[in-house]
Design a protein around this motif. Sequence first.
Motif, PDB file in Angstrom:
ATOM      1  N   PHE A  69       0.834  -1.198   0.000  1.00 20.11           N
ATOM      2  CA  PHE A  69       0.000   0.000   0.000  1.00 20.11           C
ATOM      3  C   PHE A  69       0.875   1.256   0.000  1.00 20.11           C
ATOM      4  O   PHE A  69       0.682   2.175  -0.812  1.00 20.11           O
ATOM      5  CB  PHE A  69      -0.909   0.028   1.233  1.00 20.11           C
ATOM      6  CG  PHE A  69      -2.043  -0.967   1.204  1.00 20.11           C
ATOM      7  CD1 PHE A  69      -2.353  -1.679   0.065  1.00 20.11           C
ATOM      8  CD2 PHE A  69      -2.816  -1.191   2.338  1.00 20.11           C
ATOM      9  CE1 PHE A  69      -3.402  -2.589   0.043  1.00 20.11           C
ATOM     10  CE2 PHE A  69      -3.865  -2.084   2.332  1.00 20.11           C
ATOM     11  CZ  PHE A  69      -4.156  -2.788   1.182  1.00 20.11           C
ATOM     12  N   PHE A  70       1.848   1.281   0.900  1.00 19.63           N
ATOM     13  CA  PHE A  70       2.686   2.471   1.004  1.00 19.63           C
ATOM     14  C   PHE A  70       3.699   2.556  -0.143  1.00 19.63           C
ATOM     15  O   PHE A  70       4.096   3.654  -0.535  1.00 19.63           O
ATOM     16  CB  PHE A  70       3.369   2.516   2.366  1.00 19.63           C
ATOM     17  CG  PHE A  70       2.409   2.871   3.468  1.00 19.63           C
ATOM     18  CD1 PHE A  70       1.986   4.174   3.639  1.00 19.63           C
ATOM     19  CD2 PHE A  70       1.895   1.884   4.299  1.00 19.63           C
ATOM     20  CE1 PHE A  70       1.079   4.506   4.631  1.00 19.63           C
ATOM     21  CE2 PHE A  70       0.978   2.207   5.290  1.00 19.63           C
ATOM     22  CZ  PHE A  70       0.564   3.516   5.458  1.00 19.63           C
ATOM     23  N   ALA A  71       4.065   1.419  -0.692  1.00 20.80           N
ATOM     24  CA  ALA A  71       4.927   1.432  -1.876  1.00 20.80           C
ATOM     25  C   ALA A  71       4.194   2.091  -3.042  1.00 20.80           C
ATOM     26  O   ALA A  71       4.779   2.871  -3.802  1.00 20.80           O
ATOM     27  CB  ALA A  71       5.331   0.004  -2.246  1.00 20.80           C
ATOM     28  N   ALA A  72       2.902   1.790  -3.166  1.00 17.76           N
ATOM     29  CA  ALA A  72       2.091   2.412  -4.222  1.00 17.76           C
ATOM     30  C   ALA A  72       2.073   3.929  -4.040  1.00 17.76           C
ATOM     31  O   ALA A  72       2.185   4.691  -5.019  1.00 17.76           O
ATOM     32  CB  ALA A  72       0.674   1.854  -4.201  1.00 17.76           C
ATOM     33  N   LEU A  73       1.971   4.380  -2.792  1.00 18.43           N
ATOM     34  CA  LEU A  73       1.944   5.817  -2.524  1.00 18.43           C
ATOM     35  C   LEU A  73       3.297   6.464  -2.818  1.00 18.43           C
ATOM     36  O   LEU A  73       3.362   7.548  -3.393  1.00 18.43           O
ATOM     37  CB  LEU A  73       1.535   6.074  -1.077  1.00 18.43           C
ATOM     38  CG  LEU A  73       0.122   5.606  -0.686  1.00 18.43           C
ATOM     39  CD1 LEU A  73      -0.155   5.907   0.775  1.00 18.43           C
ATOM     40  CD2 LEU A  73      -0.930   6.244  -1.571  1.00 18.43           C
TER      41      LEU A  73
END
Length: 502
Positions: A69-73
């Motif tokens: 999730f945070f990698a996508a951000l």
Amino acid sequence: MFYTVLDYLEKTAEKFPEKTAFADVTESITWKELVESSKKLSTVIEKYFLPGSAVPIMADKSVSTIKLFFAALYAGCFYSFFESSLPDSRIESMIETLQVSHIIADSRFAKKLEKFNISTHFVSELESDCGHYTGKRRKNIIDTDAVYANFTSGSTGTPKAVAVSHGSVIDFIQCFVETFDIKADENIGNQAPFDFDVSVKDIFSAVFTGASVHLIPKMFFSFPQKLLDYLEEREISTIIWAVSALCLITTLNGFSYKVPSKIRKVMFSGEVMPVKHLRLWQQAIPEAEYVNLYGPTEITCNCTYHRIPSAVPEDYQIPIGIPFANERVFLLDENDKLVSEAEVSGELCVSGTCVALGYYNNSGKTAESFVQNPLNKTGFERIYRTGDLAKYGKDGLLYYIGRKDFQIKLNGHRIELSEIEGAVMAINEISRCCCIFHENKIFAFYSGAELAVKDIVAVLRKSLPAFMIPSEFVFVKEFVLNKNGKIDRNVLKEMIDAEKAD
């Protein structure tokens, strides 16, 4: 100033580098490790996804998924969680809505994803494909960019993706953690699947405070003893759950086995909490604070809340309460006039930074529900019309009444009955269908040819998620119509009540 949720993540990682951020049953990760891993994984996402695009993720609820999730951000994108158990037709529609040609998934879903015209990148292989993190995309993110997109049911049979921005998440979560005094020493027990916005409160309350989130496996909610053991072992202090999850423990008499000793905050949403179950929770854990939360996905989690008094009576009516700070909540009548007097119903509307960006890749539906405030004649004020009916009680608090149309809430899911009706009527032998939501069950009345229930269910499973399949199917030779030529739903409700009385 902080403009993105990543600013808050990095601040927390600096303050609590070695503190547990997220943990599942087999793995945990510190705040420092979360930032480092997410940045590293973002270099893979950048290879396949353009800035501002959706990153669909089909994976188990785990620490690994949180990192994605945070990698996508960090890649300047937004995440959208795909539940693997959804019917193929629904997943196909979600892929089409997001306009994606790549997906990140657990390898065990390889066979399922072969059916779709999409390139799959397996979680287990991502580490070996990482490059050097430059931070270039991260610097270009602004607060109106999306953080996530969660899908709701669609009246036309097409799921709608609600896109929510960094600014909206920041606005709501800051208020949420301050209102309920969520601190770094909290252990939050996550129940909600990642495609529900309830999980947003779990994830980002921790990001903004340094609290630890413990991801509870779905299977534990089928075994109350395992669930209660987990809550005690992990010293869970805060739970933000769907009403159905709380009721599971009391229905199966779980507290006779064990009462978690650390729980101090119990928040619930998604549907009306049965008072008899609320009372059982209060009797078991009287020192906890109980809060009723209300709000659709389209306004970033919640727009109102109510702190439940201790030891409520059996006839207690649970309000949806008062608005959160920086959210304007009001009622409009059928003529778009403000409703302010007590005991008069109106459609609940919301404005403020909390309002979502809209329905991704669906400007038509967005324009229908995200509109100019008809009360504001002098300036632009975008509001979301929830379609929910509510009223003010004599105590000045808001009370939920029901849906303005036929969209319902069941076990935390928002469902449009017309979508179920369309699926039932797609069966060749069935000529007409009308669904009724009554006493927390979906009843499907149908005409045409009388079919075996198992045969109807077998067909519906191909196009509908399990939570949308009706509990009861009732064959009628002919529907009774009202004066407008529409199916008289009151007659159908009377049939249900009469059957129950017999």
